[in-house]
Design an enzyme around this catalytic site. Sequence first.
Site, short mmCIF file in Angstrom:
data_model
loop_
_atom_site.label_atom_id
_atom_site.label_comp_id
_atom_site.label_asym_id
_atom_site.label_seq_id
_atom_site.Cartn_x
_atom_site.Cartn_y
_atom_site.Cartn_z
N SER A 9 2.53 119.99 -56.30
CA SER A 9 2.17 121.31 -55.79
C SER A 9 1.82 122.23 -56.95
CB SER A 9 3.33 121.92 -55.02
OG SER A 9 3.09 123.30 -54.83
N HIS A 34 -1.52 119.19 -54.05
CA HIS A 34 -1.02 119.97 -52.93
C HIS A 34 -1.27 121.44 -53.24
CE1 HIS A 34 1.69 120.66 -49.47
NE2 HIS A 34 2.16 121.68 -50.16
N ASP A 36 -0.99 125.21 -52.04
CA ASP A 36 -0.23 126.06 -51.12
C ASP A 36 -0.96 127.38 -50.89
OD1 ASP A 36 2.23 124.61 -50.46
OD2 ASP A 36 2.62 124.69 -52.62
N MET A 38 -0.91 130.85 -49.02
CA MET A 38 0.03 131.77 -48.36
C MET A 38 -0.64 133.13 -48.15
SD MET A 38 3.53 130.99 -50.41
CE MET A 38 3.95 129.34 -51.01
N HIS A 75 -2.10 123.17 -47.83
CA HIS A 75 -0.97 123.50 -46.96
C HIS A 75 -1.12 124.96 -46.55
CE1 HIS A 75 3.72 123.98 -46.68
NE2 HIS A 75 3.12 124.15 -45.52
N MET A 77 -0.14 128.03 -45.09
CA MET A 77 0.97 128.86 -44.61
C MET A 77 0.39 130.22 -44.26
SD MET A 77 3.78 127.56 -47.35
CE MET A 77 2.50 126.93 -48.45
N MET A 167 8.73 120.10 -43.45
CA MET A 167 9.19 120.98 -44.54
C MET A 167 10.68 120.73 -44.79
SD MET A 167 6.66 122.66 -45.73
CE MET A 167 7.63 123.70 -46.86
N PHE A 173 8.19 129.68 -51.14
CA PHE A 173 8.43 129.72 -52.58
C PHE A 173 8.73 128.32 -53.12
CE2 PHE A 173 9.51 133.76 -50.71
CZ PHE A 173 8.86 134.66 -51.53
N GLY A 174 8.36 128.12 -54.38
CA GLY A 174 8.73 126.89 -55.06
C GLY A 174 10.16 127.00 -55.58
N GLY A 175 10.69 125.87 -56.02
CA GLY A 175 11.98 125.88 -56.70
C GLY A 175 13.20 126.10 -55.84
N ASP A 201 8.03 118.25 -48.25
CA ASP A 201 7.66 119.33 -49.17
C ASP A 201 8.81 120.31 -49.31
OD1 ASP A 201 6.39 121.34 -50.60
OD2 ASP A 201 5.04 121.94 -48.96
N GLY A 202 9.29 120.42 -50.53
CA GLY A 202 10.34 121.40 -50.83
C GLY A 202 11.57 120.75 -51.43
N GLY A 203 11.82 121.04 -52.70
CA GLY A 203 13.04 120.55 -53.34
C GLY A 203 13.02 119.08 -53.70
N GLY A 223 6.68 120.37 -56.76
CA GLY A 223 6.13 121.44 -57.59
C GLY A 223 6.89 121.57 -58.88
C1 DX5 Z 1 6.85 126.03 -50.48
C2 DX5 Z 1 5.64 125.19 -50.76
C3 DX5 Z 1 5.88 124.02 -51.62
C4 DX5 Z 1 6.41 124.34 -53.00
C5 DX5 Z 1 7.35 123.24 -53.38
O1 DX5 Z 1 6.55 126.92 -49.49
O2 DX5 Z 1 5.12 124.70 -49.54
O3 DX5 Z 1 4.75 123.18 -51.70
O4 DX5 Z 1 5.43 124.46 -53.98
O5 DX5 Z 1 7.94 123.55 -54.59
P1 DX5 Z 1 9.20 122.72 -55.13
O6 DX5 Z 1 8.77 121.30 -55.25
O7 DX5 Z 1 9.47 123.38 -56.43
O8 DX5 Z 1 10.28 122.89 -54.11
ZN ZN Z 2 3.54 123.20 -49.65
#
Ligand code: DX5
Ligand code: ZN
Length: 245
Positions: A9, A34, A36, A38, A75, A77, A167, A173-175, A201-203, A223
Site C-alpha cells: 500500500s 495497492h 488507497d 480516500m 481501494h 474508500m 478489511m 489510516f495506515g499503521g 488489508d490492515g495491520g 503498507g
Molecule cells: C487503510 C488502508 C490500508 C493501509 C494499510 O485504510 O486501506 O491499505 O494502507 O496500512 P498498514 O499495512 O500499515 O496497516
Molecule cells: Zn487499502
Amino acid sequence: APPAIIAPSILSADFGNLGHECSRTISQGADWLHVDIMDGHFVPNLTFGPPVVVKIRSHVAKPTEAYGKGTFDCHMMIAEPKKWVKEFKNAGCDLYCFHYEAATSSAAESPEAISELKTSPRELIRYIHDNGMLAGIAIKPGTSVDVLWEILESPDAKDRPDMVLVMTVEPGFGGQKFMASCLPKVEALRTRYPDLNIEVDGGLGPGTIDQAADAGANVIVAGSAVFGAKDPAEVIALLREAVDK
Ligand code: DX5
Ligand code: ZN
C-alpha cells in the site's frame, strides 16, 4: 487458494517521491500496487485522486494480463463509488475495489446528492466490468460476510466480483493494529470459494501474515510493514512464502 499476490500500500510511501517509490516497490518483488483513495467523507482522511494516479501509472509498466505484475489495485474508500469509475479507468486503474457500505443505502445517513449515486453492488460490478476493469468489493470490520453470498452467486459472471477485500482494520489510516476477529470472514469465503481472490488489508506484516494465510487470504496488502522495512524485498518475499507454503 490461488497463488499469493503481494500488494504494498503506497499510503505508507514517501509522497514526495511517489513515482520512484512505486517503481522501486515493483522491482523489489511486489505484484500489485495497492492505491488507497480516500475522500474525507467515507473515511476521515484524504489521499489523492486521478491526477496523481495518472502520474504514478507512468512509472510502472501496465500489466500484460489480468491480475499481472503492475496491476493498480485501487481501494476506493469513497462515498460515491459509481461517480469515479470512468475517471479512474482513464487514470490507469486496473482493479476498482469499492466498499459494499458505500454502494448500498444501508450506509450511514448521507446527503441526497450522494444517495442518488449509490447503486446496488451488482449493478456497480457490471458497470466496472463494462468500463474494462476488474471489480472488487470490500467490507469493513463491522459488516457481515453474509451480505456477499447473494452477490457472489449472481447468475451472470458480469455481476460477480473478481476479488473480495476483507478489511482487517477500520479503513482510513495506515499503521493500525491487525484485527484477527475479521479472519472468520476470510475462512467462510475460502471454504465456499476455493478459487476466489481474497484480499486482506490492515495491520499485515511478518507478525500477522500466518494467521491471515491460514484463514485463506491470498492477496496481501501491507503498507507500513513494507515501506517501513529496512529491506522491503525481504518482507515481500516473506509474505509471499507464508501464503504459498
Ligand atoms: C487503510 C488502508 C490500508 C493501509 C494499510 O485504510 O486501506 O491499505 O494502507 O496500512 P498498514 O499495512 O500499515 O496497516
Ligand atoms: Zn487499502
